[in-house]
Design an enzyme around this catalytic site. Structure first.
Site, PDB file in Angstrom:
ATOM      1  N   ALA A 111       0.812  -1.212   0.000  1.00 14.67           N
ATOM      2  CA  ALA A 111       0.000   0.000   0.000  1.00 14.67           C
ATOM      3  C   ALA A 111       0.848   1.265   0.000  1.00 14.67           C
ATOM      4  O   ALA A 111       0.474   2.273  -0.603  1.00 14.67           O
ATOM      5  CB  ALA A 111      -0.925   0.002   1.219  1.00 14.67           C
ATOM      6  N   GLU A 112       2.002   1.218   0.663  1.00  9.47           N
ATOM      7  CA  GLU A 112       2.822   2.417   0.819  1.00  9.47           C
ATOM      8  C   GLU A 112       3.637   2.746  -0.428  1.00  9.47           C
ATOM      9  O   GLU A 112       3.681   3.887  -0.873  1.00  9.47           O
ATOM     10  CB  GLU A 112       3.774   2.251   2.015  1.00  9.47           C
ATOM     11  CG  GLU A 112       3.086   2.259   3.369  1.00  9.47           C
ATOM     12  CD  GLU A 112       2.685   3.673   3.799  1.00  9.47           C
ATOM     13  OE1 GLU A 112       3.011   4.628   3.069  1.00  9.47           O
ATOM     14  OE2 GLU A 112       2.053   3.807   4.855  1.00  9.47           O
TER      15      GLU A 112
END
Length: 207
Positions: A111-112
């Site tokens: 996600a990052e």
């Protein structure tokens, strides 16, 4: 997986729809209903029969829930890019060191940064786990572009957040995105920031 209502629940409600909506939607399969009797009683069933001939609601599929953290492996993250494979031994080693499920670390990295170790956000977050400079310093990292140092600091922060929020994964993820103080100011709830709420949903979906 579908959850079905137990056949032939007898309910007295002012409306059929009100009776059905009293149940959580994620727990409803197909619902058939009878005509209301003179006394106002209705019959709901997950099977069609002479007694319940009318389809009231089509099946609703329960969204996948997060697995217990202890069971999460690296295979939990869907559609990993090819570069994730070479990072797997390092991520597994960090996960073992900080006592965190490797699947959770992978979900956050996905996600990052989508496994881009050189990623830098407009706000200055750096590397695989998008460390802010203050967070990197807090966990003893001098160069956030060093992959293992970045993941170790990010995983350590995530573990700290999990302990701080007494194992509540969603609050820990919200804290990772917005800072633990933002979660505390929101009354130990996910802050009403669209970015943070979307972030928590994205990581949980990865799990």
């Amino acid at each position: 997986m579908l959850y079905s209502l137990t056949p032939f629940h007898r309910l007295r409600r002012p409306s059929v729809l009100g009776a059905v909506m009293a149940f959580p939607l994620c727990a409803i399969g197909q619902v058939y209903v009878s005509e209301a009797s003179a006394s106002g009683a209705i019959v709901l069933s997950n099977f069609q029969s002479d007694q319940t001939p009318v389809l009231l609601l089509a099946p609703v599929i329960e969204p996948p829930s997060a697995k217990p953290m202890a069971s999460l492996g690296t295979s939990s993250v869907h559609a990993m890019p090819a570069r994730a494979a070479k990072l797997r031994p390092m991520i597994d080693g960090v996960a073992n060191s900080v006592k965190l499920a490797p699947g959770l670390i992978n979900a956050v990295i996905s996600a990052e940064s989508n496994y881009d170790a050189r990623a830098v956000s407009p706000r200055g977050a750096i590397g695989l786990m998008q460390l802010m400079p203050a967070t990197a310093k807090r966990f003893g990292v001098t160069n956030p572009f060093v992959e293992r140092d970045n993941v170790y600091a990010g995983a350590s922060y995530l573990k700290w957040l999990l302990d701080f929020f007494e194992g509540d994964l969603e609050l820990a993820l919200a804290g990772y995105n917005a800072g633990e103080q933002a979660v505390m100011k929101a009354g130990r709830k996910i802050p009403q920031y669209p970015e943070t709420q979307a972030y928590v949903r994205r990581v949980m979906a990865n799990l």
